[in-house]
Design a protein around this motif. Structure first.
Motif, short mmCIF file in Angstrom:
data_model
loop_
_atom_site.label_atom_id
_atom_site.label_comp_id
_atom_site.label_asym_id
_atom_site.label_seq_id
_atom_site.Cartn_x
_atom_site.Cartn_y
_atom_site.Cartn_z
N PHE A 132 0.83 -1.21 0.00
CA PHE A 132 0.00 0.00 0.00
C PHE A 132 0.86 1.25 0.00
CE2 PHE A 132 -2.94 3.10 2.02
CZ PHE A 132 -3.91 3.08 1.03
N SER A 133 2.00 1.22 0.67
CA SER A 133 2.92 2.37 0.62
C SER A 133 3.43 2.60 -0.79
CB SER A 133 4.10 2.13 1.57
OG SER A 133 3.66 2.04 2.91
N PHE A 134 3.69 1.51 -1.52
CA PHE A 134 4.11 1.63 -2.92
C PHE A 134 2.99 2.24 -3.76
CE2 PHE A 134 4.07 -0.29 -7.19
CZ PHE A 134 5.26 0.19 -7.69
N LEU A 135 1.75 1.83 -3.52
CA LEU A 135 0.63 2.37 -4.27
C LEU A 135 0.36 3.83 -3.91
CD1 LEU A 135 -1.85 -0.66 -4.11
CD2 LEU A 135 -0.42 0.04 -6.03
N MET A 136 0.70 4.24 -2.69
CA MET A 136 0.48 5.62 -2.26
C MET A 136 1.54 6.58 -2.78
SD MET A 136 -0.93 5.78 1.64
CE MET A 136 0.62 5.19 2.29
N ARG A 137 2.66 6.05 -3.27
CA ARG A 137 3.79 6.89 -3.61
C ARG A 137 3.44 8.01 -4.59
NH1 ARG A 137 8.79 3.43 -5.14
NH2 ARG A 137 8.34 2.75 -3.01
N PRO A 138 2.67 7.76 -5.68
CA PRO A 138 2.36 8.88 -6.59
C PRO A 138 1.64 10.04 -5.91
CG PRO A 138 1.83 6.78 -7.61
CD PRO A 138 2.13 6.49 -6.19
N LEU A 139 0.81 9.75 -4.89
CA LEU A 139 0.11 10.82 -4.18
C LEU A 139 1.00 11.44 -3.12
CD1 LEU A 139 -2.47 12.45 -3.68
CD2 LEU A 139 -3.23 10.61 -2.15
N LYS A 140 1.76 10.63 -2.40
CA LYS A 140 2.61 11.15 -1.34
C LYS A 140 3.66 12.12 -1.87
CE LYS A 140 2.89 10.09 2.45
NZ LYS A 140 2.38 10.76 3.68
N GLN A 141 4.11 11.90 -3.10
CA GLN A 141 5.09 12.80 -3.69
C GLN A 141 4.52 14.18 -3.98
OE1 GLN A 141 6.43 10.60 -7.11
NE2 GLN A 141 7.92 9.39 -5.95
N LEU A 142 3.20 14.28 -4.07
CA LEU A 142 2.56 15.56 -4.34
C LEU A 142 2.05 16.23 -3.08
CD1 LEU A 142 0.49 14.50 -7.50
CD2 LEU A 142 2.64 15.75 -7.44
N LEU A 143 1.81 15.47 -2.01
CA LEU A 143 1.35 16.05 -0.76
C LEU A 143 2.53 16.65 0.01
CD1 LEU A 143 -1.10 13.23 0.43
CD2 LEU A 143 -1.72 15.44 -0.57
N GLY A 144 2.20 17.45 0.99
CA GLY A 144 3.24 18.02 1.83
C GLY A 144 3.87 16.97 2.72
N PRO A 145 5.05 17.25 3.29
CA PRO A 145 5.74 16.26 4.13
C PRO A 145 4.96 15.89 5.38
CG PRO A 145 6.80 18.41 4.29
CD PRO A 145 5.79 18.52 3.19
#
Length: 262
Positions: A43-56
Motif C-alpha cells: 500500500f505504501s508503494f501504491l500511495m507513492r504517486p500521491l505522497k510525492q505531491l502532498l506536503g511532508p
C-alpha cells in the motif's frame, strides 16, 4: 436419451474443471497470504504517486475503525490475484488445449502468453504517467481554507479502478488480433468502424474514470491507439494468410476487353 457411455466423458471434463478451479483458487489464496505479510509495504508503494505531491506533514486518513483493516485486505486480495494470474491462465489453457487442433493451439497460445504482460504494461502506465497528472489536477482545487485529506479506502478504490481499466485497455489488441486471426473480422471492417471506436472510447473512459478530463483523455487515447495497433498488426496477419492460402484471397473484378471496332 443420454446413455452411460455419453455421461462418462462429461463427468471426466467436469472433474478436470473442478480440479483446475481448485488449483487456481489455492494459487490465489497462497498469493493472498504472501501479499498479506507485505500489505503495508504494497500500500505504501501504491500511495507513492500521491505522497510525492502532498506536503511532508500530510497524511492519509481513515474514518471507520475497520477501514484500514479492509483496505489492507483488498490490497492483499488484489496482489494475490495478480501473483496467481499466470497459474490461472495456465490452468485455463490446460483445460481448453486438449480440445483444440494443433493449428488452433499455435494460434491461441501466443495470445494467451501475451495477456498478462500487456495487462501489467497497462497498469504500469497508469501508475507511472496517469496517476501523477490526475492527482496534480485534483490537488489544484485545494485552497488555504480547503485541504485535501484523502481516505485510504477511497484512494485504493480509485487506483485499483484505473489500473484495472488501463490493464484491460492494453488487452484490446489481443482480442482484435485473435478475431482477425480466426477470420471473424477483417482489418477493413475495423477501419470502417474506426469513427465509432473513437466515440465509444471516450464514452467508456467517461464512465470508468473519475469525472475529470485528464484521466478520461489519458484512457481514451490509449484505447484509440491500441485499436490502430491492432489494425496495423492485423494487416500483417492477413498478408501472411493470403500468401499461405492464395485461393482464399478475394478475386478482383476485371473489366472486359473492348471488342474490335469499338
Amino acid at each position: 436419451m443420454m446413455g452411460p457411455n455419453d455421461t462418462a466423458p462429461l463427468l471426466a471434463h467436469l472433474t478436470e474443471l473442478r480440479n483446475r478451479l481448485i488449483i487456481s483458487v489455492v494459487a490465489i489464496i497462497i498469493g493472498f497470504g504472501l501479499c498479506w505479510g507485505f500489505s503495508e509495504e504494497i500500500f505504501s508503494f501504491l500511495m507513492r504517486p500521491l505522497k510525492q505531491l502532498l506536503g511532508p506533514n500530510d497524511k492519509m486518513i481513515y474514518t471507520g475503525l475497520h477501514e484500514a483493516f479492509f483496505t489492507y485486505l483488498k490490497v492483499s486480495a488484489f496482489g494475490g490475484f495478480v501473483l496467481a494470474l499466470p497459474v490461472v491462465l495456465g490452468q485455463l489453457w490446460g483445460f481448453v488445449a486438449p480440445g483444440l487442433y494443433e493449428s488452433e493451439k499455435k494460434t491461441f497460445l501466443p495470445f494467451l502468453m501475451m495477456t498478462p504482460a500487456l495487462f501489467f504494461l497497462g497498469a504500469a502506465m497508469a501508475y507511472t504517467f496517469v496517476f501523477p497528472m490526475a492527482f496534480t489536477y485534483f490537488l489544484s482545487f485545494s485552497t488555504p481554507d480547503i485541504a485535501a485529506m484523502p481516505s485510504i479506502s477511497e484512494y485504493l478504490s480509485l487506483i485499483m479502478t484505473l489500473m484495472l481499466a488501463f490493464g484491460l485497455v492494453f488487452e484490446m489488441p489481443i482480442a482484435l488480433l485473435l478475431l482477425i486471426k480466426t477470420g471473424a473480422v477483417s482489418t477493413r471492417t475495423l477501419i470502417d468502424k474506426r469513427k465509432y471506436n473513437i466515440v465509444l472510447s471516450f464514452v467508456v473512459a467517461g464512465v470508468i474514470t473519475p469525472p475529470d478530463p485528464i484521466s478520461q483523455i489519458m484512457l481514451a487515447v490509449p484505447m484509440c491507439l491500441m485499436y490502430e495497433i491492432a489494425i496495423f498488426l492485423g494487416r500483417g496477419i492477413e498478408r501472411k494468410r493470403a500468401q499461405e492460402n492464395p485461393s482464399e484471397t478475394p478475386t478482383q473484378e476485371t473489366t472486359p476487353a473492348p471488342e474490335a471496332g469499338e
